[in-house]
Design a protein around this motif. Sequence first.
Motif, PDB file in Angstrom:
ATOM      1  N   HIS A 183       0.781  -1.282   0.037  1.00  0.00           N
ATOM      2  CA  HIS A 183      -0.037   0.141  -0.009  1.00  0.00           C
ATOM      3  C   HIS A 183       0.812   1.203   0.001  1.00  0.00           C
ATOM      4  N   ARG A 184       1.887   1.317   0.670  1.00  0.00           N
ATOM      5  CA  ARG A 184       2.765   2.270   0.713  1.00  0.00           C
ATOM      6  C   ARG A 184       3.808   2.637  -0.262  1.00  0.00           C
ATOM      7  N   GLU A 185       3.967   1.504  -1.025  1.00  0.00           N
ATOM      8  CA  GLU A 185       4.805   1.668  -2.280  1.00  0.00           C
ATOM      9  C   GLU A 185       4.018   1.508  -3.503  1.00  0.00           C
ATOM     10  N   ARG A 186       2.695   1.235  -3.296  1.00  0.00           N
ATOM     11  CA  ARG A 186       1.818   1.297  -4.534  1.00  0.00           C
ATOM     12  C   ARG A 186       2.022   0.196  -5.416  1.00  0.00           C
ATOM     13  N   SER A 187       2.886  -0.672  -4.998  1.00  0.00           N
ATOM     14  CA  SER A 187       3.546  -1.890  -5.870  1.00  0.00           C
ATOM     15  C   SER A 187       4.117  -2.892  -5.006  1.00  0.00           C
ATOM     16  N   ALA A 188       4.486  -3.829  -5.555  1.00  0.00           N
ATOM     17  CA  ALA A 188       5.067  -5.148  -4.860  1.00  0.00           C
ATOM     18  C   ALA A 188       6.051  -5.887  -6.007  1.00  0.00           C
ATOM     19  N   VAL A 189       6.894  -6.330  -5.324  1.00  0.00           N
ATOM     20  CA  VAL A 189       7.900  -7.182  -5.997  1.00  0.00           C
ATOM     21  C   VAL A 189       8.152  -8.397  -5.260  1.00  0.00           C
ATOM     22  N   ALA A 190       8.176  -9.486  -6.100  1.00  0.00           N
ATOM     23  CA  ALA A 190       8.035 -11.105  -5.360  1.00  0.00           C
ATOM     24  C   ALA A 190       9.063 -11.988  -5.949  1.00  0.00           C
ATOM     25  N   ILE A 191      10.280 -12.573  -5.695  1.00  0.00           N
ATOM     26  CA  ILE A 191      10.962 -13.271  -6.393  1.00  0.00           C
ATOM     27  C   ILE A 191      11.175 -14.584  -5.417  1.00  0.00           C
ATOM     28  N   ASN A 192      10.933 -15.782  -6.164  1.00  0.00           N
ATOM     29  CA  ASN A 192      11.057 -17.138  -5.574  1.00  0.00           C
ATOM     30  C   ASN A 192      10.048 -17.058  -4.289  1.00  0.00           C
ATOM     31  N   GLU A 193       8.730 -16.496  -4.471  1.00  0.00           N
ATOM     32  CA  GLU A 193       7.758 -16.724  -3.401  1.00  0.00           C
ATOM     33  C   GLU A 193       6.495 -17.281  -4.136  1.00  0.00           C
ATOM     34  N   GLY A 194       5.962 -18.318  -3.472  1.00  0.00           N
ATOM     35  CA  GLY A 194       4.858 -19.257  -4.102  1.00  0.00           C
ATOM     36  C   GLY A 194       5.144 -20.076  -5.235  1.00  0.00           C
ATOM     37  N   MET A 195       6.066 -19.554  -6.190  1.00  0.00           N
ATOM     38  CA  MET A 195       6.367 -20.515  -7.254  1.00  0.00           C
ATOM     39  C   MET A 195       8.171 -20.162  -7.298  1.00  0.00           C
ATOM     40  N   PRO A 196       8.740 -21.389  -7.014  1.00  0.00           N
ATOM     41  CA  PRO A 196      10.004 -21.145  -6.971  1.00  0.00           C
ATOM     42  C   PRO A 196      10.848 -20.997  -8.354  1.00  0.00           C
ATOM     43  N   GLY A 197      11.662 -20.164  -8.151  1.00  0.00           N
ATOM     44  CA  GLY A 197      12.333 -19.702  -9.550  1.00  0.00           C
ATOM     45  C   GLY A 197      11.592 -18.705 -10.467  1.00  0.00           C
ATOM     46  N   ILE A 198      10.383 -18.289  -9.794  1.00  0.00           N
ATOM     47  CA  ILE A 198       9.676 -17.234 -10.612  1.00  0.00           C
ATOM     48  C   ILE A 198       9.511 -15.777  -9.943  1.00  0.00           C
ATOM     49  N   GLY A 199       9.710 -14.814 -10.473  1.00  0.00           N
ATOM     50  CA  GLY A 199       9.544 -13.328 -10.066  1.00  0.00           C
ATOM     51  C   GLY A 199       8.397 -12.615 -10.665  1.00  0.00           C
ATOM     52  N   ALA A 200       8.141 -11.637 -10.123  1.00  0.00           N
ATOM     53  CA  ALA A 200       6.977 -10.739 -10.549  1.00  0.00           C
ATOM     54  C   ALA A 200       7.235  -9.267 -10.095  1.00  0.00           C
ATOM     55  N   VAL A 201       6.739  -8.147 -10.796  1.00  0.00           N
ATOM     56  CA  VAL A 201       6.405  -7.008 -10.034  1.00  0.00           C
ATOM     57  C   VAL A 201       5.083  -6.549 -10.502  1.00  0.00           C
ATOM     58  N   ALA A 202       4.353  -5.854  -9.818  1.00  0.00           N
ATOM     59  CA  ALA A 202       3.040  -5.623  -9.884  1.00  0.00           C
ATOM     60  C   ALA A 202       2.359  -4.440  -9.377  1.00  0.00           C
TER      61      ALA A 202
END
Length: 262
Positions: A183-202
């Motif tokens: 909420h503070r950053e109005r975005s998110a980054v996730a790498i190796n979370e939920g799906m190993p070997g996968i990253g995402a920005v949203a």
Amino acid sequence: MSILEGVESVLGMFGEGRHEISFNDVMDELGLAKSSASRLLAQMVRYRLLELQSTTRRYRPGMLLIRAAQAATQAHPFDEQCREILATLSDSTGFTAYLSMLDGTDTVVLQRLNGSNPVQVLSPPGARRPAFTTAMGRVLLSRLSDAEFGTRYGPSNDTGLPLAPAGCPATVGELHERVMTAHRERSAVAINEGMPGIGAVAATLADPISGDVRGLCLSFTAMQVSQAQATSLRDTLVRAVATVGQRIGDPLWQDTVDIPSR
């Protein structure tokens, strides 16, 4: 189980990245007798809700569903604006882009745009994932009020989240902290979370007229992008989303003080 309940249950199986299902999947997961499963699947094929692959004898979403989904997307100008953002970013980066929405405590893929990179992260439209396991989910959850968040996850911060994958929050309290960060950053980054070997920005956009909220995401394999590159990619996504958000009057994007500059 009524016929409509059966149809809903079968269509609900196309989630978690699942592209197709088998006859045995339907019997085992829905607890149906062989005869009942056979009648249900035959009717869904007959009315083009499913398509039976002749070689594998497995079922995929039928053309009636696909055309209905396409028509719904084309009829929604807000979604088209989101798609234009994702198309530009997917073209420039080569990564897979997703447009999603929040349904309860799950994210649901509405559209997928394949990038040019030879290694793609592919989940079909309609795929569902627990929101707490993804960057997309956490930015969508960050649009909820505390009361709405509590309604979906319960009042106790100590409540455990089901089968939390490595790197994901394990309790509601941990999830809430990450959602507040999103909420503070109005975005998110996730790498190796939920799906190993996968990253995402949203990031997210909200239509001030309808109230619809959409998550916009770029996804990649972890080996393709370093943490610093992922942060830079997130900033690029935020700038693109902020520009449209300001234009359409999304309140989240009216304050531009902490939006990364070019």
